[in-house]
Design a protein around this motif. Structure first.
Motif, PDB file in Angstrom:
ATOM      1  N   PRO A 274       0.250  12.109  -2.855  1.00 47.68           N
ATOM      2  CA  PRO A 274      -0.488  12.799  -1.953  1.00 47.68           C
ATOM      3  C   PRO A 274      -0.260  14.040  -3.565  1.00 47.68           C
ATOM      4  O   PRO A 274       0.714  13.726  -4.422  1.00 47.68           O
ATOM      5  CB  PRO A 274       0.878  13.390  -1.668  1.00 47.68           C
ATOM      6  CG  PRO A 274       1.922  12.233  -0.981  1.00 47.68           C
ATOM      7  CD  PRO A 274       1.620  11.344  -2.087  1.00 47.68           C
TER       8      PRO A 274
ATOM      9  N   CYS B 102      -2.864  20.145   0.487  1.00 50.78           N
ATOM     10  CA  CYS B 102      -2.673  18.827   0.652  1.00 50.78           C
ATOM     11  C   CYS B 102      -4.391  18.490   0.956  1.00 50.78           C
ATOM     12  O   CYS B 102      -4.599  18.183   0.831  1.00 50.78           O
ATOM     13  CB  CYS B 102      -1.686  19.204   1.437  1.00 50.78           C
ATOM     14  SG  CYS B 102      -0.536  20.136   1.115  1.00 50.78           S
TER      15      CYS B 102
ATOM     16  N   ASN C  71      -3.917  14.124   0.288  1.00 48.60           N
ATOM     17  CA  ASN C  71      -2.624  12.535   0.841  1.00 48.60           C
ATOM     18  C   ASN C  71      -3.985  11.237   0.275  1.00 48.60           C
ATOM     19  O   ASN C  71      -4.670  11.078   0.512  1.00 48.60           O
ATOM     20  CB  ASN C  71      -2.170  12.373   1.935  1.00 48.60           C
ATOM     21  CG  ASN C  71      -1.295  11.031   1.635  1.00 48.60           C
ATOM     22  OD1 ASN C  71      -1.074  10.803   0.817  1.00 48.60           O
ATOM     23  ND2 ASN C  71      -0.781  10.563   2.887  1.00 48.60           N
TER      24      ASN C  71
END
Length: 130
Positions: free
Chosen positions: A105, A122, A124
């Protein structure tokens, strides 16, 4: 302790809380880590824009997640883009009887006026071993 050192400790605590809440399947604890305008892309490419979308997905998926081992998260690289914006590369490892699998991530976090760091953008990424 310098501000940056204190910030790094606070950022590492966010990563540790991601680990703890994932292990415990603690939906609300996990969601408390997100900025209201957050963007999250799952390891399989699902794009979630805004807290409501992240919350809906998390509430549907996390309680029913099944894994037979444990997961660990480690902040392996922290890079301040500005004093209140940081990019954090994380090593995510799922440990199971069948062997370990890994994710990579990237968390972009922002610092609120009260000093709290939140997940803001974010991505991942599943690490594939060929």
């Amino acid at each position: 302790m310098s501000i940056e050192t204190a910030d790094i400790k606070a950022i590492e605590q966010v990563v540790a809380t991601v680990e703890r809440t994932q292990r415990a399947k603690d939906v609300e604890g996990f969601l408390a880590l997100f900025h209201p305008d957050a963007l999250w892309t799952t390891a399989h490419g699902k794009v979630l824009i805004g807290f409501d979308a992240i919350a809906e997905f998390t509430r549907a998926v996390l309680p029913n997640a099944s894994w037979d081992g444990n997961v660990t998260y480690e902040a392996v690289h922290t890079h301040f883009l500005r004093p209140d914006v940081v990019a954090v590369k994380v090593r995510q490892v799922y440990h199971s009887a069948e062997g370990d699998t890994e994710g990579a991530p990237l968390y972009v976090m922002t610092k609120r006026e009260d000093g709290t760091w939140l997940l803001h953008a974010c991505q991942n990424t599943e690490v594939r071993v060929d």
